[in-house]
Enzyme design. Structure first.
Site, PDB file in Angstrom:
ATOM      1  N   CYS A 139     135.343  64.531 -25.718  1.00 10.40           N
ATOM      2  CA  CYS A 139     136.319  65.394 -25.046  1.00 10.40           C
ATOM      3  C   CYS A 139     137.697  64.897 -25.471  1.00 10.40           C
ATOM      4  O   CYS A 139     137.820  64.199 -26.486  1.00 10.40           O
ATOM      5  CB  CYS A 139     136.098  65.431 -23.530  1.00 10.40           C
ATOM      6  SG  CYS A 139     136.277  63.871 -22.673  1.00 10.40           S
ATOM      7  N   GLY A 140     138.742  65.260 -24.741  1.00 12.34           N
ATOM      8  CA  GLY A 140     140.083  64.880 -25.172  1.00 12.34           C
ATOM      9  C   GLY A 140     140.283  63.372 -25.163  1.00 12.34           C
ATOM     10  O   GLY A 140     140.681  62.766 -26.153  1.00 12.34           O
ATOM     11  N   THR A 141     139.993  62.753 -24.018  1.00 19.09           N
ATOM     12  CA  THR A 141     140.145  61.304 -23.890  1.00 19.09           C
ATOM     13  C   THR A 141     138.819  60.559 -23.978  1.00 19.09           C
ATOM     14  O   THR A 141     138.810  59.336 -24.155  1.00 19.09           O
ATOM     15  CB  THR A 141     140.749  60.957 -22.515  1.00 19.09           C
ATOM     16  OG1 THR A 141     139.858  61.493 -21.508  1.00 19.09           O
ATOM     17  CG2 THR A 141     142.132  61.548 -22.348  1.00 19.09           C
ATOM     18  N   HIS A 190     125.618  44.397 -26.817  1.00 19.89           N
ATOM     19  CA  HIS A 190     125.570  43.850 -25.450  1.00 19.89           C
ATOM     20  C   HIS A 190     125.059  44.852 -24.417  1.00 19.89           C
ATOM     21  O   HIS A 190     124.450  44.444 -23.427  1.00 19.89           O
ATOM     22  CB  HIS A 190     126.966  43.387 -25.018  1.00 19.89           C
ATOM     23  CG  HIS A 190     127.431  42.164 -25.736  1.00 19.89           C
ATOM     24  ND1 HIS A 190     128.502  41.412 -25.304  1.00 19.89           N
ATOM     25  CD2 HIS A 190     126.989  41.555 -26.870  1.00 19.89           C
ATOM     26  CE1 HIS A 190     128.689  40.391 -26.132  1.00 19.89           C
ATOM     27  NE2 HIS A 190     127.792  40.464 -27.100  1.00 19.89           N
ATOM     28  N   ASN A 191     125.371  46.125 -24.607  1.00 24.36           N
ATOM     29  CA  ASN A 191     125.058  47.116 -23.562  1.00 24.36           C
ATOM     30  C   ASN A 191     123.935  48.075 -23.952  1.00 24.36           C
ATOM     31  O   ASN A 191     123.570  48.936 -23.153  1.00 24.36           O
ATOM     32  CB  ASN A 191     126.311  47.941 -23.217  1.00 24.36           C
ATOM     33  CG  ASN A 191     127.544  47.087 -22.994  1.00 24.36           C
ATOM     34  OD1 ASN A 191     128.463  47.076 -23.811  1.00 24.36           O
ATOM     35  ND2 ASN A 191     127.553  46.343 -21.914  1.00 24.36           N
ATOM     36  N   ARG A 246     141.487  63.311 -28.774  1.00 29.02           N
ATOM     37  CA  ARG A 246     142.960  63.366 -28.756  1.00 29.02           C
ATOM     38  C   ARG A 246     143.580  61.982 -28.903  1.00 29.02           C
ATOM     39  O   ARG A 246     144.796  61.862 -29.030  1.00 29.02           O
ATOM     40  CB  ARG A 246     143.450  64.016 -27.455  1.00 29.02           C
ATOM     41  CG  ARG A 246     143.155  65.511 -27.410  1.00 29.02           C
ATOM     42  CD  ARG A 246     143.663  66.148 -26.110  1.00 29.02           C
ATOM     43  NE  ARG A 246     143.437  67.589 -26.128  1.00 29.02           N
ATOM     44  CZ  ARG A 246     143.249  68.323 -25.040  1.00 29.02           C
ATOM     45  NH1 ARG A 246     143.266  67.767 -23.841  1.00 29.02           N
ATOM     46  NH2 ARG A 246     143.063  69.626 -25.143  1.00 29.02           N
ATOM     47  N   ASP A 304     133.757  69.362 -25.501  1.00 29.73           N
ATOM     48  CA  ASP A 304     134.507  70.492 -24.950  1.00 29.73           C
ATOM     49  C   ASP A 304     135.439  70.990 -26.052  1.00 29.73           C
ATOM     50  O   ASP A 304     135.356  70.550 -27.212  1.00 29.73           O
ATOM     51  CB  ASP A 304     135.222  70.119 -23.640  1.00 29.73           C
ATOM     52  CG  ASP A 304     136.396  69.158 -23.835  1.00 29.73           C
ATOM     53  OD1 ASP A 304     136.644  68.739 -24.988  1.00 29.73           O
ATOM     54  OD2 ASP A 304     137.054  68.826 -22.836  1.00 29.73           O
ATOM     55  N   ARG A 340     120.131  37.409 -23.131  1.00 27.43           N
ATOM     56  CA  ARG A 340     120.819  37.357 -21.829  1.00 27.43           C
ATOM     57  C   ARG A 340     121.302  38.740 -21.389  1.00 27.43           C
ATOM     58  O   ARG A 340     121.461  39.003 -20.198  1.00 27.43           O
ATOM     59  CB  ARG A 340     121.994  36.379 -21.876  1.00 27.43           C
ATOM     60  CG  ARG A 340     123.166  36.835 -22.732  1.00 27.43           C
ATOM     61  CD  ARG A 340     124.201  35.731 -22.898  1.00 27.43           C
ATOM     62  NE  ARG A 340     125.414  36.175 -23.558  1.00 27.43           N
ATOM     63  CZ  ARG A 340     125.533  36.347 -24.882  1.00 27.43           C
ATOM     64  NH1 ARG A 340     124.488  36.149 -25.687  1.00 27.43           N
ATOM     65  NH2 ARG A 340     126.685  36.724 -25.410  1.00 27.43           N
ATOM     66  N   HIS A 341     121.521  39.615 -22.360  1.00 29.82           N
ATOM     67  CA  HIS A 341     122.006  40.958 -22.013  1.00 29.82           C
ATOM     68  C   HIS A 341     120.934  41.786 -21.300  1.00 29.82           C
ATOM     69  O   HIS A 341     121.256  42.673 -20.523  1.00 29.82           O
ATOM     70  CB  HIS A 341     122.498  41.685 -23.256  1.00 29.82           C
ATOM     71  CG  HIS A 341     123.555  40.915 -23.981  1.00 29.82           C
ATOM     72  ND1 HIS A 341     124.788  40.650 -23.414  1.00 29.82           N
ATOM     73  CD2 HIS A 341     123.549  40.298 -25.184  1.00 29.82           C
ATOM     74  CE1 HIS A 341     125.505  39.918 -24.255  1.00 29.82           C
ATOM     75  NE2 HIS A 341     124.778  39.683 -25.337  1.00 29.82           N
ATOM     76  N   ARG A 396     121.150  41.589 -17.621  1.00 27.20           N
ATOM     77  CA  ARG A 396     122.266  42.388 -17.081  1.00 27.20           C
ATOM     78  C   ARG A 396     121.908  43.870 -17.051  1.00 27.20           C
ATOM     79  O   ARG A 396     122.240  44.584 -16.091  1.00 27.20           O
ATOM     80  CB  ARG A 396     123.518  42.125 -17.911  1.00 27.20           C
ATOM     81  CG  ARG A 396     123.953  40.662 -17.742  1.00 27.20           C
ATOM     82  CD  ARG A 396     124.808  40.141 -18.843  1.00 27.20           C
ATOM     83  NE  ARG A 396     125.037  38.696 -18.666  1.00 27.20           N
ATOM     84  CZ  ARG A 396     125.547  37.903 -19.581  1.00 27.20           C
ATOM     85  NH1 ARG A 396     125.914  38.389 -20.760  1.00 27.20           N
ATOM     86  NH2 ARG A 396     125.701  36.623 -19.343  1.00 27.20           N
TER      87      ARG A 396
HETATM   88  C1  RB5 Z   1     140.670  68.959 -21.425  1.00 23.73           C
HETATM   89  O1  RB5 Z   1     142.000  69.393 -21.389  1.00 23.73           O
HETATM   90  C2  RB5 Z   1     140.600  67.480 -21.085  1.00 23.73           C
HETATM   91  O2  RB5 Z   1     140.870  67.287 -19.742  1.00 23.73           O
HETATM   92  C3  RB5 Z   1     139.225  66.932 -21.434  1.00 23.73           C
HETATM   93  O3  RB5 Z   1     138.983  67.154 -22.784  1.00 23.73           O
HETATM   94  C4  RB5 Z   1     139.014  65.452 -21.219  1.00 23.73           C
HETATM   95  O4  RB5 Z   1     140.022  64.701 -21.814  1.00 23.73           O
HETATM   96  C5  RB5 Z   1     138.697  65.022 -19.863  1.00 23.73           C
HETATM   97  O5  RB5 Z   1     138.443  63.850 -19.586  1.00 23.73           O
END
Ligand code: RB5
Length: 150
Positions: free
Chosen positions: A65-67, A98-99, A109, A8, A132-133, A136
């Site tokens: 994305c941001g987070t 593992h995954n 961010r 995004d 073993r993975h 799962r």
């Molecule tokens: C956008 O502002 C923010 O919400 C998006 O990038 C993201 O972090 C959502 O999980």
């Protein structure tokens, strides 16, 4: 590898840096956008990349994305997707070992570009350990199938 990549507005700058690195390493980056700084909704881009991986049109995916939280929620709705939101090199390595993670999710961010590129390298290079993975992962697949069937 063919790698679907999407972001995004918050992830645009990091996506561009990762694309350059993927191409430098000889991978094919299939960019689903976004490609401007205009505010957009991450599910629109997360779904395009996740669909490509889920359908086999791409070998793996990268979502930013941001987070990283929103993109990982979206991607993990798709069949066969094991999207891993990673915050350091160790989680990136373990998500492969593992995954067998097939989508790397990054939070632009909360993760510096230099660290994100280190995570990218280990995520691309680390093999799945199986053993073993696998039991799962099969259980995850069984849950996916049972949810799909109602
Ligand atoms: C956008 O502002 C923010 O919400 C998006 O990038 C993201 O972090 C959502 O999980």
């Amino acid at each position: 590898m063919k790698i679907a990549i999407g972001c995004d507005h918050a992830g645009l700058q990091l996506k561009e840096a990762i694309k350059i690195e993927l191409e430098r390493l000889g991978h094919e980056a299939s960019d689903v956008g976004t490609n401007t700084c205009d505010s957009v909704d991450y599910p629109d881009y997360g779904q395009m990349a996740a669909q490509m991986v889920s359908s086999g049109k791409a070998n793996r995916g990268i979502l930013i994305c941001g987070t990283g939280i929103g993109m990982s929620i979206v991607a993990n709705k798709y069949s066969g997707i094991r999207a891993a939101l990673c915050n350091d090199v160790q989680t990136a390595v373990l998500s492969r070992q593992h995954n067998d993670s097939n989508i790397l999710v990054l939070g632009a961010r909360v993760t510096a570009q230099e660290l994100a590129l280190k995570m990218l390298h280990v995520w691309l290079d680390t093999p799945y350990e199986g053993g073993r993975h696998q039991r799962r992962l099969q259980k995850i697949k069984n849950i996916e199938d049972s949810v799909k069937d109602g």
